[in-house]
Design an enzyme around this catalytic site. Sequence first.
Site, mmCIF file in Angstrom:
data_model
loop_
_atom_site.group_PDB
_atom_site.id
_atom_site.type_symbol
_atom_site.label_atom_id
_atom_site.label_comp_id
_atom_site.label_asym_id
_atom_site.label_seq_id
_atom_site.Cartn_x
_atom_site.Cartn_y
_atom_site.Cartn_z
ATOM 1 N N GLU A 74 0.861 -1.256 0.038
ATOM 2 C CA GLU A 74 -0.118 -0.161 -0.064
ATOM 3 C C GLU A 74 0.774 1.207 -0.071
ATOM 4 O OE1 GLU A 74 -2.126 -1.733 3.547
ATOM 5 O OE2 GLU A 74 -4.142 -1.108 2.315
ATOM 6 N N GLU A 76 -3.165 -9.833 3.718
ATOM 7 C CA GLU A 76 -3.924 -9.536 4.842
ATOM 8 C C GLU A 76 -4.971 -10.747 5.080
ATOM 9 O OE1 GLU A 76 -2.967 -7.325 2.464
ATOM 10 O OE2 GLU A 76 -2.795 -5.518 3.815
HETATM 11 N N1 3HC Z 1 4.542 -7.265 11.757
HETATM 12 C C1 3HC Z 1 5.053 -7.610 12.743
HETATM 13 N N2 3HC Z 1 6.114 -8.695 12.726
HETATM 14 C C2 3HC Z 1 6.395 -9.139 11.595
HETATM 15 C C3 3HC Z 1 5.671 -9.032 10.331
HETATM 16 C C4 3HC Z 1 4.727 -7.718 10.558
HETATM 17 N N3 3HC Z 1 4.141 -7.549 9.550
HETATM 18 N N4 3HC Z 1 6.148 -9.585 9.422
HETATM 19 C C5 3HC Z 1 7.173 -10.488 10.229
HETATM 20 N N5 3HC Z 1 7.353 -10.139 11.372
HETATM 21 C C6 3HC Z 1 8.077 -10.914 12.492
HETATM 22 C C7 3HC Z 1 7.791 -12.269 12.729
HETATM 23 O O1 3HC Z 1 6.881 -12.479 13.662
HETATM 24 C C8 3HC Z 1 9.190 -12.854 12.972
HETATM 25 O O2 3HC Z 1 9.529 -12.445 14.546
HETATM 26 P P1 3HC Z 1 10.303 -13.376 15.195
HETATM 27 O O3 3HC Z 1 11.801 -13.420 14.703
HETATM 28 O O4 3HC Z 1 10.150 -12.511 16.596
HETATM 29 O O5 3HC Z 1 9.659 -14.598 15.340
HETATM 30 C C9 3HC Z 1 10.533 -11.808 12.272
HETATM 31 O O6 3HC Z 1 9.388 -10.723 11.745
HETATM 32 C C10 3HC Z 1 10.669 -12.482 11.087
HETATM 33 O O7 3HC Z 1 9.530 -12.925 10.242
HETATM 34 P P2 3HC Z 1 9.664 -14.368 9.562
HETATM 35 O O8 3HC Z 1 10.295 -15.292 10.462
HETATM 36 O O9 3HC Z 1 8.181 -14.661 8.915
HETATM 37 O O10 3HC Z 1 10.782 -14.229 8.416
HETATM 38 P P3 3HC Z 1 10.696 -14.746 6.949
HETATM 39 O O11 3HC Z 1 11.941 -14.109 6.109
HETATM 40 O O12 3HC Z 1 10.394 -16.188 7.000
HETATM 41 O O13 3HC Z 1 9.624 -14.156 6.284
HETATM 42 C C11 3HC Z 1 8.193 -12.261 5.394
HETATM 43 C C12 3HC Z 1 9.617 -12.777 5.935
HETATM 44 C C13 3HC Z 1 7.737 -13.102 4.077
HETATM 45 C C14 3HC Z 1 8.088 -10.782 5.345
HETATM 46 C C15 3HC Z 1 6.947 -12.824 6.476
HETATM 47 O O14 3HC Z 1 7.377 -12.442 7.726
HETATM 48 C C16 3HC Z 1 5.574 -12.468 6.250
HETATM 49 O O15 3HC Z 1 4.930 -12.841 5.436
HETATM 50 N N6 3HC Z 1 5.184 -11.367 7.221
HETATM 51 C C17 3HC Z 1 3.694 -10.976 7.172
HETATM 52 C C18 3HC Z 1 3.392 -10.518 5.996
HETATM 53 C C19 3HC Z 1 2.004 -9.641 6.373
HETATM 54 O O16 3HC Z 1 0.973 -10.490 6.500
HETATM 55 N N7 3HC Z 1 1.771 -8.250 5.953
HETATM 56 C C20 3HC Z 1 0.412 -7.769 6.221
HETATM 57 C C21 3HC Z 1 0.383 -7.184 7.619
HETATM 58 S S1 3HC Z 1 -1.122 -6.638 7.829
HETATM 59 C C22 3HC Z 1 -1.228 -5.178 7.247
HETATM 60 O O17 3HC Z 1 -0.237 -4.771 6.466
HETATM 61 C C23 3HC Z 1 -2.538 -4.345 6.987
HETATM 62 C C24 3HC Z 1 -2.390 -2.992 6.377
HETATM 63 O O18 3HC Z 1 -3.290 -3.295 5.044
HETATM 64 C C25 3HC Z 1 -2.860 -1.802 6.981
#
Ligand code: 3HC
Length: 706
Positions: free
Chosen positions: A108, A128
């Site tokens: 976004e 999401e």
């Molecule tokens: N917020 C907070 N923490 C997050 C995060 C996020 N969006 N994304 C990842 N983290 C944290 C994980 O919990 C993890 O923490 P930890 O080491 O304490 O366990 C650390 O970051 C590393 O994450 P991964 O172990 O998942 O690392 P990878 O390298 O395997 O993957 C990634 C990276 C592909 C970015 C994966 O973390 C991911 O898919 N993250 C979530 C993405 C997501 O769902 N984004 C949407 C969020 S909601 C949003 O944006 C709403 C908006 O529309 C307003």
Amino acid sequence: MSNLVRVSKENDVAVITIDNPPVNALSPGVPEGIWAAIDEMNDDPAVKAAVVIGSGRTFVAGADIKEFGKVTSGGPRRSLLPLLLHIEDSAKPVVMAIHGQAFGGGLELAMAGHYRVASPTAQVGQPEVKLGIIPGAGGTQRLPRLVGVAKAVEMCAEGKPVPAREAAALGLIDRLIEGDLLPGAVAFAREVTGKPVPKTRARAEKLGTPAENATIITAARDGARKKQRNLKAPLAAIDAIEAATKLPFEQGCQAEAKLFTDCLFSDQSKALIHVFFGEREVAKIPDVPKETPLIPVNRVAVVGSGTMGGGIAMVFVNAGIPVLLKDVDEPTLDAGMGKIRKNYASSVQRGRFTQAFVDERLQLITPVLSYDAFADVDMVVEAVFEGMALKKDVFADLDRICRSDAILASNTSTLNIDEIAAATSRPEAVIGTHFFSPANVMRLLEIVRGKKSSNEVIATCMQLSKKLGKIGVLVGNCRGFVGNRMFGPYRREAQFLVEEGAGVEAVDQALVDFGNAMGPLATGDLAGLDVGWRIRKEYRHLEKPGIRQPFAEDRLCEIGRYGQKTVRGWYLYDENRRASADLELPALLRKWSAEAGIPRRQISAEEIVDRCIYALVNEGARILEEGYALRAVDIDIIYLNGYGFPAYRGGPMWHADTVGLKKVYQRICEFHQQHGELWAPAPLLKRLAEAGKTFAEFDKEQVAAA
Ligand code: 3HC
Ligand code: NAI
């Protein structure tokens, strides 16, 4: 300026670097930092454009998911919308430079920039829905303006990542930068300097006609109802995109904001966020430090080429790890290899793999009849018939032949890992790796810790599970480990219900309506009713007298109805394994109940669900208290990935928290009164219920104490 966002200058281009490790989530401080950086760039006459880039391994993984819990417990919601308008309204061009991921709020943010450039390996997406929410910062409004309504619906309702090349073809990325991203992005920024800045929100050319959109939206809703059964967020995402096609941008954003908030406060979203963090939490083992040295696993052997051994071999070679596959004789080994080939052929047919990929994988499997080459492997996974004497023989052989630092793992589903380990001179190298069938498909891997399994062996198997595309959960060495130990009482109740008068289809349907992938009786037919029957016969002498035992499946097996494999079990099966009700079964069940003196009665769907699901919860609580699972969330992750429990309910333990442990405990007490000792409430459940606590709080206390 916050230290989460830095500004530097490449002559006339400001470089705005987001530095919020590990994934540059838009945590408090980051949006403020970007806002200030945009102002600083606009205020500096020497600067003509800006590049926004992420530090470390990624652009921006989205909003900070940890903040959502604060909002739903009464904290303020900080919308990103004003920041994104501020960026879009910048008089000087803002180029978003994407590597790693631009997910959720990250995409976004990128779409509010005037241009997007990306490394070819980057990914973009609106995941999401996987958290039970929808894009909440204009994603559902800007995305259709850039990629068209159909693709936007797909991305927002399904949540799958889109590779940069595809995103470029869609018009979401303006240029792929092959070499170093930053200099490429700066050069791009110079090219667009001085030109009028394009605002995504002002674009309408891809928004389609009402007739086209009506078709897309209707098909998407139908698809979501079918493919994402019971989930609210995909439908909300489609509603929000429909708003983008019908309303001006600002009003569309308001519609999105309302849908986003409704989703965020839903039980589904809370459960799915629990799952997101849970999947990461299970990798953390309190007494196995992060720094534990890992044993390199570059070459593996699998003993037994049957159902599980063949699947396990595929798992390793799919991850690029060569495998020696051993069986007892040529015909058996040929049959095992034949099944692997057939399996791969069907994956090619379904478009999951290319023929070239499959050919390479098959090259990595070496079928063998002796242990001769085992001296070179780093790890062995044993998957021979389930029998202690045989397993001990195999492990004694492995102990003699394998290198002293090789990991010796067993895929046993019921046997005692310590007893198997005792057949070797190196019990510290022995561990359980309990794959689920079909091993090449199911995501769960229970890693069974023996009394003497070393930290190195545990840490390596946990790490390896990731490489294999599995989710590894460490469990203790008890009968059935965690998943199957809980599954026993669950399936026991399903049988009891049928014996007491519930219909076979009614039992399965109630649990499918609850959200499970399959009903418990149909699952029995799939796995083979004879498996449990044989085990029960073997262990009958251990049953406590006077405790009710289910008999329905034993009776079915006694008349040769083993399930799908004999085309009759709880259901009848046609040649395509399609189930239909057996109209003769109700009379048989009535007869068997009468013989056992069990009165039959009408049973509601609610009772069916409560008895089956609370049987899981009660056993889960015992397992937790006895320490065979590290945390309640570990049990949840096991159930979601190995047993088809619906993710939007967060797993059995989270579901119990959501219902309220007091209520669950009271219901279990009722069942205890009605059905006797098998329903004795787990002491931990009683304690938590009486203290007004949850399993999630129990987990937090455990973590704090560790
Ligand atoms: N917020 C907070 N923490 C997050 C995060 C996020 N969006 N994304 C990842 N983290 C944290 C994980 O919990 C993890 O923490 P930890 O080491 O304490 O366990 C650390 O970051 C590393 O994450 P991964 O172990 O998942 O690392 P990878 O390298 O395997 O993957 C990634 C990276 C592909 C970015 C994966 O973390 C991911 O898919 N993250 C979530 C993405 C997501 O769902 N984004 C949407 C969020 S909601 C949003 O944006 C709403 C908006 O529309 C307003
Ligand atoms: P299977 O009967 O399909 O295969 C066992 C294979 O082991 C046969 O090919 C047999 O010839 C071979 N074998 C026997 N002795 C051997 C030896 N000394 N050396 C080499 N090969 C030998 O059995 P399946 O279902 O694959 O089960 C294997 C193990 O996996 C068991 O311990 C079982 O409990 C466990 N398991 C099974 C699951 C399932 O759903 N089938 C799920 C999870 C675990």
